[in-house]
Motif scaffolding. Structure first.
Motif: not given
Length: 305
Positions: A170-172, A177-178, A188-190, A200-202
């Motif tokens: 999925k692309t967003q 995503w947040a 999420l940005y950092k 790990k980000v998500f």
């Protein structure tokens, strides 16, 4: 480099071209012009040909002076937005000029020359103190047809460099995503721009309560207890932990109070809140206060060039 267009003896608005001047720092041609008011000024050739600069500034100063006498809004946030919008499009010394005026972004004549027209549009199109002006099409300038009032998140989705991320097919954008994952956009940005793996980000759980246990030097305490012992504001320590700081660094790095709350004229806010209220770029204001140690009043009142 294209062929030089000789503008000598031609007239643009109130300006008559006298001779070629020295190139600007980007190597673009500039021309010495005589204004109808009698002043001499040096103008970028592109600005002359495109009708961006039509006087030495006398016409704009006259209109601004007239406007100041009639609307009484020169110290308001919305007047600052209008003034900064023009400055980054036409002032070559503005730190943001290369991203705006340098790319051909301009302000429509009705707004550029008359604050009351801009103010009327703003009031009729949803202006609020927590919103900023946003260009719908980033390749076009500021005009009623191409502008709206937007939140920071909405504006971040509209930037030319907005980053789309594909995860599990999925692309967003990151802000989308947040919203979907119910993770603060800033977190999420950092994570993403620190180079963390996407899983790990998500998928890293966010623990927002102050009961999260941290063991350091053989002692186990929650974030609030550690914050009290180390003399670090709870929000600061919590943010460090959420940003993935090493525990030792998070607990032992002394806090700079200017990162937290600043009181001015009886009002206390964070640097980010002051930046929004004063319509000053956050990084600029933070550098003035923390890097250059400017007095608060000077940091707040010095115009951005």
């Amino acid at each position: 480099m294209g062929r030089l267009i000789d503008l000598t003896n031609k007239k643009f608005g109130r300006l008559s071209v006298v001779r070629r001047g020295e190139n600007d720092k980007r190597g673009e041609a500039r021309w010495v012009c005589l204004c109808e008011c009698g002043n001499t000024t040096v103008v970028n050739g592109y600005n002359l040909r495109k009708g961006i600069t039509k006087s030495c500034g006398c016409y704009g100063r006259k209109r601004t002076s007239e406007t100041k006498k009639t609307h009484g809004l020169t110290k308001t946030r919305i007047y600052g937005i209008w003034n900064n919008m023009k400055d980054r499009c036409y002032n070559t010394n503005n730190e943001a000029f290369e991203r705006y005026g340098g790319k051909g972004i301009s302000v429509c004549d009705s707004w550029k020359n008359d604050f009351s027209e801009f103010y009327k549009w703003a009031m009729e199109n949803g202006y609020r103190e927590d919103l900023t002006i946003d260009r719908i099409d980033n390749k076009k300038g500021y005009s009623p047809e191409n502008c709206r009032w937007a939140t920071t998140k909405e504006q971040s989705n509209n930037r030319e460099n907005v980053h789309e991320v594909t995860y599990k097919g999925k692309t967003q954008t990151l802000s989308e995503w947040a919203d979907e994952l119910n993770i603060p956009y800033e977190v999420l940005y950092k994570r993403f721009y620190k180079g963390m793996p996407l899983d790990k980000v998500f998928d890293t759980e966010i623990k927002t309560n102050n009961q999260r246990s941290i063991t350091y030097n053989g002692e186990t305490k929650n974030i609030r207890q550690w914050a009290k012992e180390k003399g670090i504001p709870y929000k600061t320590l919590h943010k460090r932990i959420m940003d993935g700081w090493d525990i030792k660094k998070a607990l032992e790095t002394k806090d700079n109070p200017l990162h937290n709350q600043i009181t001015y004229n009886g009002k206390t806010q964070t640097i980010a809140d002051w930046a929004r209220e004063l319509n000053i770029n956050y990084d600029t204001l933070k550098q003035r206060l923390n890097k250059y140690n400017w007095p608060v009043e000077k940091a707040f009142k010095t115009p951005v060039k």
